[in-house]
Structures are given as C-alpha cells and as structure tokens.
Design a protein around this motif. Sequence first.
Motif, PDB file in Angstrom:
ATOM      1  N   ARG A 134       0.841  -1.194   0.000  1.00  0.00           N
ATOM      2  CA  ARG A 134       0.000   0.000   0.000  1.00  0.00           C
ATOM      3  C   ARG A 134       0.871   1.236   0.000  1.00  0.00           C
ATOM      4  O   ARG A 134       1.814   1.335   0.781  1.00  0.00           O
ATOM      5  N   SER A 246     -18.792  -5.482   2.255  1.00  0.00           N
ATOM      6  CA  SER A 246     -18.962  -6.823   2.807  1.00  0.00           C
ATOM      7  C   SER A 246     -20.452  -7.096   3.038  1.00  0.00           C
ATOM      8  O   SER A 246     -21.181  -6.233   3.514  1.00  0.00           O
ATOM      9  N   ARG A 250     -23.150 -12.982   4.801  1.00  0.00           N
ATOM     10  CA  ARG A 250     -22.106 -13.918   4.395  1.00  0.00           C
ATOM     11  C   ARG A 250     -20.871 -13.809   5.274  1.00  0.00           C
ATOM     12  O   ARG A 250     -19.831 -14.392   4.960  1.00  0.00           O
ATOM     13  N   LYS A 251     -20.950 -13.040   6.320  1.00  0.00           N
ATOM     14  CA  LYS A 251     -19.771 -12.775   7.151  1.00  0.00           C
ATOM     15  C   LYS A 251     -19.049 -14.073   7.500  1.00  0.00           C
ATOM     16  O   LYS A 251     -19.659 -15.035   7.956  1.00  0.00           O
ATOM     17  N   ASN A 252     -17.756 -14.096   7.279  1.00  0.00           N
ATOM     18  CA  ASN A 252     -16.977 -15.311   7.464  1.00  0.00           C
ATOM     19  C   ASN A 252     -15.530 -14.918   7.733  1.00  0.00           C
ATOM     20  O   ASN A 252     -14.686 -14.909   6.843  1.00  0.00           O
ATOM     21  N   LEU A 253     -15.267 -14.585   9.000  1.00  0.00           N
ATOM     22  CA  LEU A 253     -13.940 -14.072   9.338  1.00  0.00           C
ATOM     23  C   LEU A 253     -12.867 -15.137   9.181  1.00  0.00           C
ATOM     24  O   LEU A 253     -11.716 -14.834   8.908  1.00  0.00           O
ATOM     25  N   LEU A 255     -12.721 -17.401   6.834  1.00  0.00           N
ATOM     26  CA  LEU A 255     -12.343 -17.417   5.421  1.00  0.00           C
ATOM     27  C   LEU A 255     -11.463 -16.219   5.096  1.00  0.00           C
ATOM     28  O   LEU A 255     -10.471 -16.330   4.378  1.00  0.00           O
ATOM     29  N   GLN A 256     -11.810 -15.078   5.668  1.00  0.00           N
ATOM     30  CA  GLN A 256     -11.014 -13.879   5.429  1.00  0.00           C
ATOM     31  C   GLN A 256      -9.583 -14.087   5.920  1.00  0.00           C
ATOM     32  O   GLN A 256      -8.622 -13.723   5.262  1.00  0.00           O
ATOM     33  N   GLU A 270      -6.686  -0.580   5.652  1.00  0.00           N
ATOM     34  CA  GLU A 270      -8.037  -1.022   5.997  1.00  0.00           C
ATOM     35  C   GLU A 270      -8.076  -1.782   7.314  1.00  0.00           C
ATOM     36  O   GLU A 270      -9.138  -1.971   7.896  1.00  0.00           O
TER      37      GLU A 270
ATOM     38  N   THR B  44      -7.307  -7.071  -1.480  1.00  0.00           N
ATOM     39  CA  THR B  44      -7.651  -7.274  -0.078  1.00  0.00           C
ATOM     40  C   THR B  44      -8.850  -8.206  -0.006  1.00  0.00           C
ATOM     41  O   THR B  44      -9.373  -8.630  -1.036  1.00  0.00           O
ATOM     42  N   TRP B  45      -9.247  -8.561   1.223  1.00  0.00           N
ATOM     43  CA  TRP B  45     -10.403  -9.431   1.396  1.00  0.00           C
ATOM     44  C   TRP B  45     -11.335  -8.793   2.418  1.00  0.00           C
ATOM     45  O   TRP B  45     -10.879  -8.312   3.457  1.00  0.00           O
ATOM     46  N   THR B  46     -12.622  -8.783   2.122  1.00  0.00           N
ATOM     47  CA  THR B  46     -13.566  -8.176   3.055  1.00  0.00           C
ATOM     48  C   THR B  46     -13.954  -9.190   4.122  1.00  0.00           C
ATOM     49  O   THR B  46     -13.557 -10.347   4.065  1.00  0.00           O
ATOM     50  N   GLU B  47     -14.785  -8.747   5.072  1.00  0.00           N
ATOM     51  CA  GLU B  47     -15.127  -9.616   6.200  1.00  0.00           C
ATOM     52  C   GLU B  47     -15.895 -10.862   5.783  1.00  0.00           C
ATOM     53  O   GLU B  47     -15.943 -11.842   6.513  1.00  0.00           O
ATOM     54  N   ASP B  48     -16.517 -10.832   4.609  1.00  0.00           N
ATOM     55  CA  ASP B  48     -17.208 -12.041   4.171  1.00  0.00           C
ATOM     56  C   ASP B  48     -16.260 -12.989   3.435  1.00  0.00           C
ATOM     57  O   ASP B  48     -16.691 -13.996   2.878  1.00  0.00           O
ATOM     58  N   GLY B  49     -14.967 -12.649   3.427  1.00  0.00           N
ATOM     59  CA  GLY B  49     -13.979 -13.554   2.869  1.00  0.00           C
ATOM     60  C   GLY B  49     -13.831 -13.461   1.366  1.00  0.00           C
ATOM     61  O   GLY B  49     -13.104 -14.247   0.775  1.00  0.00           O
ATOM     62  N   ARG B  50     -14.537 -12.510   0.726  1.00  0.00           N
ATOM     63  CA  ARG B  50     -14.418 -12.402  -0.724  1.00  0.00           C
ATOM     64  C   ARG B  50     -13.294 -11.443  -1.076  1.00  0.00           C
ATOM     65  O   ARG B  50     -13.041 -10.467  -0.368  1.00  0.00           O
ATOM     66  N   ILE B 255     -29.181 -13.451  -1.468  1.00  0.00           N
ATOM     67  CA  ILE B 255     -29.222 -12.900  -0.121  1.00  0.00           C
ATOM     68  C   ILE B 255     -30.572 -12.210   0.011  1.00  0.00           C
ATOM     69  O   ILE B 255     -30.896 -11.339  -0.786  1.00  0.00           O
ATOM     70  N   PRO B 256     -31.400 -12.584   0.989  1.00  0.00           N
ATOM     71  CA  PRO B 256     -32.720 -11.968   1.087  1.00  0.00           C
ATOM     72  C   PRO B 256     -32.596 -10.480   1.398  1.00  0.00           C
ATOM     73  O   PRO B 256     -32.222 -10.103   2.500  1.00  0.00           O
ATOM     74  N   LEU B 272     -25.196 -20.943   0.545  1.00  0.00           N
ATOM     75  CA  LEU B 272     -23.775 -20.765   0.232  1.00  0.00           C
ATOM     76  C   LEU B 272     -23.112 -22.056  -0.223  1.00  0.00           C
ATOM     77  O   LEU B 272     -22.268 -22.057  -1.117  1.00  0.00           O
ATOM     78  N   GLU B 275     -23.996 -22.772  -3.767  1.00  0.00           N
ATOM     79  CA  GLU B 275     -23.212 -21.896  -4.636  1.00  0.00           C
ATOM     80  C   GLU B 275     -21.802 -22.464  -4.832  1.00  0.00           C
ATOM     81  O   GLU B 275     -21.297 -22.544  -5.956  1.00  0.00           O
ATOM     82  N   ASN B 365       4.187 -32.667  -3.793  1.00  0.00           N
ATOM     83  CA  ASN B 365       3.123 -31.807  -3.261  1.00  0.00           C
ATOM     84  C   ASN B 365       1.780 -32.068  -3.925  1.00  0.00           C
ATOM     85  O   ASN B 365       1.008 -31.152  -4.161  1.00  0.00           O
ATOM     86  N   MET B 403     -16.629 -27.751  12.069  1.00  0.00           N
ATOM     87  CA  MET B 403     -16.231 -26.869  13.160  1.00  0.00           C
ATOM     88  C   MET B 403     -17.420 -26.509  14.049  1.00  0.00           C
ATOM     89  O   MET B 403     -17.294 -26.418  15.252  1.00  0.00           O
TER      90      MET B 403
END
Lengths: 286, 419
Positions: A134, A246, A250-253, A255-256, A270, B44-50, B255-256, B272, B275, B365, B403
Amino acid sequence: MVIVYEGSFDGLLSAIAYCWQNRIRPEKLQSSHSQISLLEEKLIERRRGIGRMIRRHLAELAGDKVALAVLQICWQAYLAEKAGIDMAIYKYLILAISIKADPSPRFNIPEVNQVVRAARAVEGEAHRFQGLLRFYSLQPDLYLADFQPDYNVLPLILPHFTDRFQDQDFIIRDLKRNLAAAHVRGGRWCIYRLDNSGKNWPDAVFLHDSAAKGSLTASVLAPPTGDDLPDTDFSQLWRRYLQHLSIPQRKNLRLQRQNLPLKYRRYLPEFARPEKKEHPETDAPG
Amino acid sequence: MDIMDKLALLGEAARYDVSCSSSGVQRKNTGGTGNAAPAGICHTWTEDGRCVSLLKVLFTNRCIYDCAYCANRAANDLPRAAFTAEELAELTIAFYRRNYIEGLFLSSGVWPGPDAVMENMIQTLSLLRCKHGFQGYIHAKAIPGSSPELLEKLGFLADRISVNIEQCTRASLENLAPQKSVQAIAAPMRYLTTRLENSRDEMIRYRHAPKFAPAGQTTQVIIGASPEKDMQILNTAQHLYQVNNLKRVYYSAYIPVNNDSRLPAATKAPPLLREHRLYQADWLLRFYSFTAGELVHEQSPDLDLQLDPKSAWALRHLDQFPVEVNKADYDTLLRVPGIGIKSARRIIAARRFARLGTEDLRRMNIVLKRAVWFLTCSGRYCAPYIPSVKDLQLKLTDRVGHMEKHKQLRLEDIDGHSI
C-alpha cells in the motif's frame, strides 16, 4: 573445500562458475556475510556480468527458454534466503548444464525439489505483495510503501510497480531487511541498503540500479520525516468503502483470515486501528 | 451528499455483483498510469472472505426497474445518489495510485434510461483512458436494452463486459423481473459474442487493430431466488460457454434483501454451500472437459451437497478406477478426485524421468487425501486397503459444518443443564 562467496546472487554464481571451471566439488558454499568456519576455505570474488555469461552458456546447450527458466528459478530460490539453499542452487545449476535441460521436473532429486519449492514460495509471496503493498502519498507527488516480507521479494516486485506507476515517484521500503527501492518518473530506479533505523538515506548504499545511476532527484532521496502524515483522507474512504462492500449475511472471518493471514495486515490501511496514529513510521520495527 | 457517503452507498449497492476477477488480459503501460497482469491480482479481502481486486461501484443506484431480487429496486425506499464522471475517474486514479485496487468495476442502476446510463459510463471510462492515461483493468456492465452503438464504444474502453442474466429460465425472469424482457438481455449478449469473434479475426489480420474487450464477456446467475434445479443452471452455463463463448458464469447465492411473496422467506440463510458446489461444477465444465450431463441428470437434478461434484461422479463410475499414475493420459488423470490441472501436469512432466511411486507423489506436493483411493503406482494400489463403496463414500464426504458441530464446550452451555 569450503567456498566463500560475496553474499549476492552474482557472488554465488561466480563461486559456482569457479567450481565448475576448476573441477572443484565444494563441501559447502558460504556467504561472506555468515559465520567464519575453521575449515579450509577460499574466497571467490564477484565477477561482473557472470549471470549473462552463464545464461549464454546454458542457452547454447539447451536453448534460450530453458536458460532463462533455470536462472529465473535459481534467482527466486536465492531470494528465499534459506540456510543451505546456496548448495542446492549449485547442484541445480550444475545439473542443468550436465543434462542440458530444465531440471525442474526431476523432483526426485532432493536438491531440485528444494530449489523448486523455495522458488515457488518466493514467487507466491511476490505475487501476493503485488496486491498487498500500500502506498501513502507523502508529498503531492511522492508515494511511500512499507512492508516486511518473509522472503526478499523487493527485487521481484519492483519491475511490476515501475511499469505500473511509470509517471509516479515512489519508494518501497523493506523494513525487515532495511532495503529500499526508489523510482522516479521516466523509469529510473535503484535499490539501497538503509542504516539500522531504516530512516536515514544519505548513507544508503547502492545495491542495484538502472542505467542512470545517481540521477535520482533530491526529492526522492530526501528522508521522509515523522511529521508528514500519510493521506488519511483516502485510507478512511477506502476503509469505509470496504465495510460497506462486505455482505453481513455472508460474514466469514475465518475465510477472510485464510485468504489474508494476519501477518500481511500490518501495513494495510483497511486494518489499521482507528484510535492509533495511522502513520507507518509508528509501526517500524523496534 | 459528500463523496464519503456516496462511495459507501454506491459500493454497498454494487456488492451483490459477485464478479471479482481482474485476470485474462495483458496490458502494457505506455507512458500513463497502470497496466494489467494476466494472472489477476487480489488486493484485499472483506469480512465475508471475498477478494477485492476492483473498485466495484454503481454509477447510480436510481433505477426504473423493479426486479424482486434486487436491493436497488425502484420500490425500495433508499437514499439515492449518482457519481459524476469526473468524480469517479479521479477517485479510481487516487485509489489506484495507492495500490488499493487493480482497476474499476462499473455497473449502474437504469436511470433515466438504458442509453443515458451507458453514455454516463462511457464518459467515465473515456475520462479514465484518455484524460488520465489509465491502462489498468476495467470491467463494465452492459445495461440490458441499450443500443449496439453504445455497446461498441464501451467495448473499446473496457477490458471485460458483462450482461447479467440473473435468472436462467424465461419463466423466472418474467416472474421476478417483469419489466425486463428476455430479448433485452439476450440481444446485447449475442451482439458481444459476434463482436468479440470479429475482433479476434481483425487482430489476426491487422496487427494494430484496436482491442475490443480483450478479457471477453461474463455473466451472473442468482442461485436460490427461483425454483430452478442445478441441472437447469449448469445446462444454461454450458450453453453460454459453448455458444456464446463466455469467459465466466458467476453464481450468486440469493441474499434476502427484499420481502416479496415471489421470493424465499427473508429468514432463510443464503444457499452458500450450493453456490460453492456450482462453482466446483463450473470448473469441471471449463477446465476438466466434463459435460453438464455427466454431473447432473433427470434422476438427480441437484448436485450432492455432501460430496464435491467430481467425487460424486467418480463414485458413480467406479468401474473406471483405479487409474495408473505412470500410464494414464492427461484427461484421465484430470478425472481423478483430488487431482487438478497443476497436479496432472506435474505428474506428466515428472514421469518422463522416473517411475512414480506414492512417496514421489507426496514429495511433488500432490494432495492425496482423495486421490489415493483412485490411483495405482506401478500396479500397486496407493491406498493402504481396498475400501467398500460405502467406506469410500464416507472418506470422500466433505465434513461441512465440522467446526460448528464440534465446538468447544463453554461454561454458559453447561449452566442450567444437569450433567
């Protein structure tokens, strides 16, 4: 015999070439930066242009493509800075010359495996940092980026950024190794070694440079002082945007974190904690 | 509205578009700002992991359409805003210079009309490309119902263009988006297909022919908003790949966002896992030379949620296994569960020099968790024992929710229960 080389990639190649030409099988290759051993040793001087010589030699034996691939993989593996990798690179190169082909598919030879794996890890991290580096704008036209990669990927990512930001003055600092790369508009760049505080520039040593050595302007070489606050406007904008991007359902920490491990977040605006002063300087290693 | 709120609002409005890639095109910097790397780069990745690689925003969230599944439908009471072309171009450049993003993903609500929106988008992109000399990646949405001339202009500015079909049958589209006609979506898609083919021809013939959307065309399908089975979705996808030469079909779990009697209840969790399975199947279609008919058929029109589609296929075709690592050709290796393109290539490259044993595979590997049950090395079965079919099924089942099931016991959980 223990062969000691000047601790650069060219130094290593020079030592390997020396061994090859004099029919010496070294017990150990050792960087002059590392510990002195008690065994019989020989110091090999770095030869200028040794990389090109080896490449030409390999190209005659196996073709341009193979020569490039072999040297590329050795260079990447060297940047992993792992203990014992120099010896593996030696075997890899000698093997390439003797079989006149690319040794990388012969993973059943341990040294080949070692080199290929190290190179792959370095390449992976370099690719990562193409996205994760960055920049902060220090002055209107000067950008600074700090990072602490596991491997020495600065020379690998630099061409990407010098092409991408041709019209931009920027500095990339590797605070783990105290290296810095500076680039000025028009494609001139160089890599420096900084002193231990990572801040002082005038004493910096040139390590690599593009054709026009010493023509970097004073504004680029001027040390960034602690008073220049990085542009909080844009980092705030960016942070706010990401929060809204976000999808809560779908929040999935987990996975993040899998995709972006915590060690990479240190210099990402960020993930900067809002209450902390948001200057990269405050994060410099102590 | 200041730029901060605007960006938040229009970013949020664009987040249901799942397309994220910045790959598929190499663009050299010619003295301006930016380039494009063929591998694509995540920033970067957001909190939803995307992952985030492009600045994904709508030009405006005002819309004349009232599609049931859309967060920005006309009937919703939302703050509405629009960028100006200059604003958006400058923001993109500022983010790009800081290496926040790989480029711009520009979509828009339809307001006041399809052509007017397209003109706004084209203006933004021309500012970026011409005024700022921007050579980074641009993904632009083609607005359904816009004219071909505008599409043509857009194609020369963008790297990738997409038209979202959202629903994969005519009936669902008419039900959920009654104002949009199938024709309005199909026409730009067909136009892009022919235009891309022409462009490829031109580039073969003339070295300096301008590139029309060099990273091709994509689309998106919403999963779970309508009653379609996976079979219909995968058949549509396959058709789009074969006939329309699409680069990607994206699947977006619904997503509703709205309460509407035509949609699943808002309390239902987004599908999910489904998907995820569709993406796996999609990869099998594109890179593993599977056909949709091999993965889903009339008797079982949905993909198995417990098993990945390749494992499910392998279990149905146990007569084709085990496969000999040292002899099987590339396509056969690709069909082994757990072996992907990289592993298959690595095996083919390596076995030219030495016979491969199980240990060699491990050293290379290659992930053997699933593959071990389907391979022999020099005639020896790789797994320690020959499993029964039921056993094998168990071994291949993804332990989804593992998990969650085995959470650590907390004191609060114990309280109030007699143990």
